[in-house]
Design a protein around this motif. Sequence first.
Motif, PDB file in Angstrom:
ATOM      1  N   VAL A 191       0.859  -1.185   0.000  1.00 35.22           N
ATOM      2  CA  VAL A 191       0.000   0.000   0.000  1.00 35.22           C
ATOM      3  C   VAL A 191       0.892   1.230   0.000  1.00 35.22           C
ATOM      4  O   VAL A 191       1.778   1.376   0.838  1.00 35.22           O
ATOM      5  CB  VAL A 191      -0.939  -0.008   1.227  1.00 35.22           C
ATOM      6  CG1 VAL A 191      -1.721   1.272   1.320  1.00 35.22           C
ATOM      7  CG2 VAL A 191      -1.861  -1.197   1.171  1.00 35.22           C
ATOM      8  N   VAL A 204      -3.418   0.063  -3.183  1.00 33.94           N
ATOM      9  CA  VAL A 204      -2.528  -1.064  -3.362  1.00 33.94           C
ATOM     10  C   VAL A 204      -1.623  -0.740  -4.546  1.00 33.94           C
ATOM     11  O   VAL A 204      -2.093  -0.312  -5.605  1.00 33.94           O
ATOM     12  CB  VAL A 204      -3.336  -2.361  -3.589  1.00 33.94           C
ATOM     13  CG1 VAL A 204      -2.415  -3.528  -3.886  1.00 33.94           C
ATOM     14  CG2 VAL A 204      -4.201  -2.670  -2.380  1.00 33.94           C
ATOM     15  N   GLU A 228      -3.772  -4.383   7.763  1.00 30.80           N
ATOM     16  CA  GLU A 228      -3.747  -3.417   6.663  1.00 30.80           C
ATOM     17  C   GLU A 228      -5.024  -3.506   5.835  1.00 30.80           C
ATOM     18  O   GLU A 228      -5.604  -2.499   5.435  1.00 30.80           O
ATOM     19  CB  GLU A 228      -2.520  -3.680   5.780  1.00 30.80           C
ATOM     20  CG  GLU A 228      -2.309  -2.643   4.720  1.00 30.80           C
ATOM     21  CD  GLU A 228      -1.742  -1.349   5.273  1.00 30.80           C
ATOM     22  OE1 GLU A 228      -1.965  -0.306   4.648  1.00 30.80           O
ATOM     23  OE2 GLU A 228      -1.094  -1.371   6.328  1.00 30.80           O
ATOM     24  N   LEU A 235      -7.781  -0.486   5.155  1.00 31.78           N
ATOM     25  CA  LEU A 235      -8.267  -0.098   3.824  1.00 31.78           C
ATOM     26  C   LEU A 235      -9.776  -0.213   3.733  1.00 31.78           C
ATOM     27  O   LEU A 235     -10.450   0.667   3.194  1.00 31.78           O
ATOM     28  CB  LEU A 235      -7.606  -0.964   2.748  1.00 31.78           C
ATOM     29  CG  LEU A 235      -6.144  -0.668   2.454  1.00 31.78           C
ATOM     30  CD1 LEU A 235      -5.581  -1.724   1.528  1.00 31.78           C
ATOM     31  CD2 LEU A 235      -5.977   0.712   1.870  1.00 31.78           C
ATOM     32  N   GLY A 277      -8.243  -3.936  -3.774  1.00 31.40           N
ATOM     33  CA  GLY A 277      -7.310  -3.334  -4.715  1.00 31.40           C
ATOM     34  C   GLY A 277      -7.969  -2.651  -5.883  1.00 31.40           C
ATOM     35  O   GLY A 277      -7.297  -2.238  -6.827  1.00 31.40           O
ATOM     36  N   LYS A 309      -9.033   3.369  -4.252  1.00 29.21           N
ATOM     37  CA  LYS A 309      -8.104   3.902  -3.275  1.00 29.21           C
ATOM     38  C   LYS A 309      -8.867   4.370  -2.043  1.00 29.21           C
ATOM     39  O   LYS A 309     -10.035   4.735  -2.119  1.00 29.21           O
ATOM     40  CB  LYS A 309      -7.246   5.017  -3.860  1.00 29.21           C
ATOM     41  CG  LYS A 309      -7.987   6.225  -4.344  1.00 29.21           C
ATOM     42  CD  LYS A 309      -7.037   7.212  -4.972  1.00 29.21           C
ATOM     43  CE  LYS A 309      -7.829   8.368  -5.557  1.00 29.21           C
ATOM     44  NZ  LYS A 309      -6.982   9.332  -6.227  1.00 29.21           N
ATOM     45  N   ASP A 320      -4.871   7.127   5.124  1.00 25.65           N
ATOM     46  CA  ASP A 320      -4.166   5.950   5.609  1.00 25.65           C
ATOM     47  C   ASP A 320      -4.439   5.723   7.068  1.00 25.65           C
ATOM     48  O   ASP A 320      -4.455   6.521   7.877  1.00 25.65           O
ATOM     49  CB  ASP A 320      -2.680   6.116   5.358  1.00 25.65           C
ATOM     50  CG  ASP A 320      -1.923   4.860   5.652  1.00 25.65           C
ATOM     51  OD1 ASP A 320      -0.699   4.962   5.734  1.00 25.65           O
ATOM     52  OD2 ASP A 320      -2.516   3.792   5.779  1.00 25.65           O
TER      53      ASP A 320
END
Length: 139
Positions: free
Chosen positions: A71, A81, A117, A121, A132, A135, A139
Amino acid sequence: MSSINPTTRPEHQVHGSSDPLPGARGAQSGAVDYSPETIERLPASHLNDQGAPAVHGEGQNAFNSDRPMNVQPTPAGGVAVDGRADLPEGKASMMDKVVGKTEKVLGKATKNAELHEKGELREAGGKAAAAGGAKAPHD
């Protein structure tokens, strides 16, 4: 009924300013023992690159290690990703937020960085971001 006069009430002092705090928290609790005997007994994971005991804050963290699922931040903002900028920004539904938070907690508890992770996401960018195909906004 008696009233307390603040001028006649005795001062209470928990401990003197020169006394160590209870539990020895104030008496050299943060000192690192650099003696050769102590360093020889430390596992390699507790030493820095120079062979000295690692101080808190050194070692692997999010800024100096590879991220799971590769990422990366995108130029237009957000993360994706492989850092793909051509993806649309995902939007997390309420269920995505619940499932993402659960995955984050399970990833932390089981020390599974990839699951953690993926949960981050999904919580921020929805199911498509975790797979994936989009976006995440942050974060």
